[in-house]
Design an enzyme around this catalytic site. Structure first.
Site, PDB file in Angstrom:
ATOM      1  N   HIS A 171      -9.737   1.228   5.053  1.00  0.00           N
ATOM      2  CA  HIS A 171      -8.283   1.693   5.661  1.00  0.00           C
ATOM      3  C   HIS A 171      -8.605   2.700   6.946  1.00  0.00           C
ATOM      4  CE1 HIS A 171      -4.255   2.980   6.494  1.00  0.00           C
ATOM      5  NE2 HIS A 171      -3.999   1.592   5.976  1.00  0.00           N
ATOM      6  N   GLU A 191      -7.067   5.007   7.794  1.00  0.00           N
ATOM      7  CA  GLU A 191      -6.717   6.654   7.723  1.00  0.00           C
ATOM      8  C   GLU A 191      -7.787   7.301   6.682  1.00  0.00           C
ATOM      9  OE1 GLU A 191      -2.910   5.518   5.537  1.00  0.00           O
ATOM     10  OE2 GLU A 191      -1.949   5.191   7.467  1.00  0.00           O
ATOM     11  N   SER A 203       3.292  -1.941  10.613  1.00  0.00           N
ATOM     12  CA  SER A 203       4.781  -1.892  10.928  1.00  0.00           C
ATOM     13  C   SER A 203       5.428  -3.090  10.635  1.00  0.00           C
ATOM     14  CB  SER A 203       4.949  -1.462  12.416  1.00  0.00           C
ATOM     15  OG  SER A 203       4.517  -0.269  12.715  1.00  0.00           O
ATOM     16  N   ASN A 211       0.872  -1.190  -0.051  1.00  0.00           N
ATOM     17  CA  ASN A 211       0.154  -0.058   0.001  1.00  0.00           C
ATOM     18  C   ASN A 211       0.813   1.338   0.068  1.00  0.00           C
ATOM     19  OD1 ASN A 211      -1.823   2.007   0.433  1.00  0.00           O
ATOM     20  ND2 ASN A 211      -2.280   1.626   2.402  1.00  0.00           N
ATOM     21  N   TRP A 212       1.033   1.763  -0.976  1.00  0.00           N
ATOM     22  CA  TRP A 212       1.780   2.925  -1.224  1.00  0.00           C
ATOM     23  C   TRP A 212       1.213   4.475  -0.724  1.00  0.00           C
ATOM     24  CZ3 TRP A 212       4.112   2.311  -7.041  1.00  0.00           C
ATOM     25  CH2 TRP A 212       5.063   1.229  -7.112  1.00  0.00           C
ATOM     26  N   LYS A 213      -0.019   4.220  -0.473  1.00  0.00           N
ATOM     27  CA  LYS A 213      -0.784   5.371   0.095  1.00  0.00           C
ATOM     28  C   LYS A 213      -0.437   6.699  -0.593  1.00  0.00           C
ATOM     29  CE  LYS A 213      -0.125   3.323   4.562  1.00  0.00           C
ATOM     30  NZ  LYS A 213      -0.097   3.530   6.077  1.00  0.00           N
ATOM     31  N   GLU A 256      -5.453  -4.933  11.081  1.00  0.00           N
ATOM     32  CA  GLU A 256      -4.545  -3.975  10.926  1.00  0.00           C
ATOM     33  C   GLU A 256      -4.922  -3.403  12.452  1.00  0.00           C
ATOM     34  OE1 GLU A 256      -2.515  -2.537   7.295  1.00  0.00           O
ATOM     35  OE2 GLU A 256      -4.405  -1.479   7.374  1.00  0.00           O
ATOM     36  N   GLY A 271       2.012   2.339  10.780  1.00  0.00           N
ATOM     37  CA  GLY A 271       3.180   3.505  10.955  1.00  0.00           C
ATOM     38  C   GLY A 271       3.679   4.049  12.158  1.00  0.00           C
ATOM     39  N   GLY A 312       2.791  -1.020   4.347  1.00  0.00           N
ATOM     40  CA  GLY A 312       2.773   0.168   3.909  1.00  0.00           C
ATOM     41  C   GLY A 312       4.222   0.723   3.798  1.00  0.00           C
TER      42      GLY A 312
HETATM   43  P1  PGA Z   1       2.656   0.280   7.856  1.00  0.00           P
HETATM   44  O1  PGA Z   1       1.169   0.696   7.124  1.00  0.00           O
HETATM   45  O2  PGA Z   1       3.197  -0.725   7.301  1.00  0.00           O
HETATM   46  O3  PGA Z   1       3.411   1.607   7.258  1.00  0.00           O
HETATM   47  O4  PGA Z   1       2.503   0.544   9.248  1.00  0.00           O
HETATM   48  C1  PGA Z   1       0.404  -0.550   6.977  1.00  0.00           C
HETATM   49  C2  PGA Z   1      -0.812   0.040   6.262  1.00  0.00           C
HETATM   50  O5  PGA Z   1      -1.330   1.316   6.624  1.00  0.00           O
HETATM   51  O6  PGA Z   1      -1.603  -0.791   5.572  1.00  0.00           O
END
Ligand code: PGA
Length: 242
Positions: A94, A96, A206, A9-11, A163, A169, A227
């Site tokens: 997600h 976010e 993470s 997931n490159w966001k 998650e 993150g 991520g």
């Molecule tokens: P992260 O993000 O690996 O940077 O913790 C995971 C995600 O949001 O899917």
């Protein structure tokens, strides 16, 4: 080991030039694995990345889509449009988007129903907000609300991404054994509630080249959602390599 699904997931990272560069270098440096690899770039990069992966077994996913096929929804992209260009997966729910765009389970449910109708595979993200507030029942409620009215024959096209929000993150992941137990609980819940066995469950939060194998080796964890570490080609190659 069963085939696992590894999703990047490159966001909102990587411009078009950087996305293209990563995709080309991934192919150059990557040796075949038995796992499914899914790259989710930002929406304006999807088409170019798809073309680069067209002769490979790497799939492309979107990070979001809208709940209607078309219409007066300024700025939105539909599952129908994504499917037409060859996108196979979509990440929905997600944390976010729940936080910054106020997406509710009701909205996510509408998006899931429309995505499945348009033959996209859904990666449904759920997870507790804080480490203290880890009541599994709230995860079951989220699953129930997000999967309302989903026909049983569509469950094959759903991946539940567990998650823990506090792990995303933060640099602190849950330990793999506990993640395995939660994935098992989710599978049992789905089996009891919907009479569907072995729904795919993956872990995210993470992950990095050092810890990801420990998650992939767990029997009830069917894959991982990565991520930050998926933005770095060397780290990502380590994660997907055997
Ligand atoms: P992260 O993000 O690996 O940077 O913790 C995971 C995600 O949001 O899917």
């Amino acid at each position: 080991m069963n085939k696992k699904t590894i999703i990047a997931n490159w966001k909102m990272n990587k411009s078009l030039a950087k996305s293209i560069n990563f995709a080309k270098n991934l192919i150059k440096n990557y040796y075949e694995t038995d796992n499914n690899i899914v790259i989710c770039p930002s929406s304006i990069c999807i088409h170019d990345v798809l073309k680069i992966f067209s002769d490979t077994n790497i799939s492309v996913g979107a990070q979001n889509c809208f709940w209607a096929d078309r219409g007066a929804y300024t700025g939105e992209i539909s599952a129908e449009m994504l499917h037409e260009i060859g996108v196979e997966y979509v990440i929905l729910g997600h944390s976010e988007r729940r936080t910054y765009l106020s997406e509710t389970n009701e909205i996510i449910n509408k998006k899931i129903l429309n995505s499945l109708e348009n033959n996209l595979k859904v990666i449904l993200c759920i997870g507790e907000k804080t480490r203290q507030n880890n009541n599994i029942n709230s995860i079951f409620t989220d699953i129930e609300e997000c999967l309302k009215s989903v026909p049983k024959n569509s469950f094959n096209d759903i991946i539940v991404a567990y998650e823990p929000v506090w792990a995303i993150g933060s640099g602190v992941s849950l330990d793999p054994e506990n993640a395995n137990i939660i994935c098992e609980n989710i599978q049992e819940f789905v089996e009891n509630k919907y009479d569907f066995c072995n729904i795919k469950t993956i872990y995210g939060g993470s992950l990095n080249p050092e810890n990801s194998k420990n998650f992939l080796n767990q029997p009830k964890i069917d894959g991982i959602l990565v991520g930050n570490a998926s933005l770095d080609l060397n780290k990502f190659i380590k994660i997907i390599s055997k």
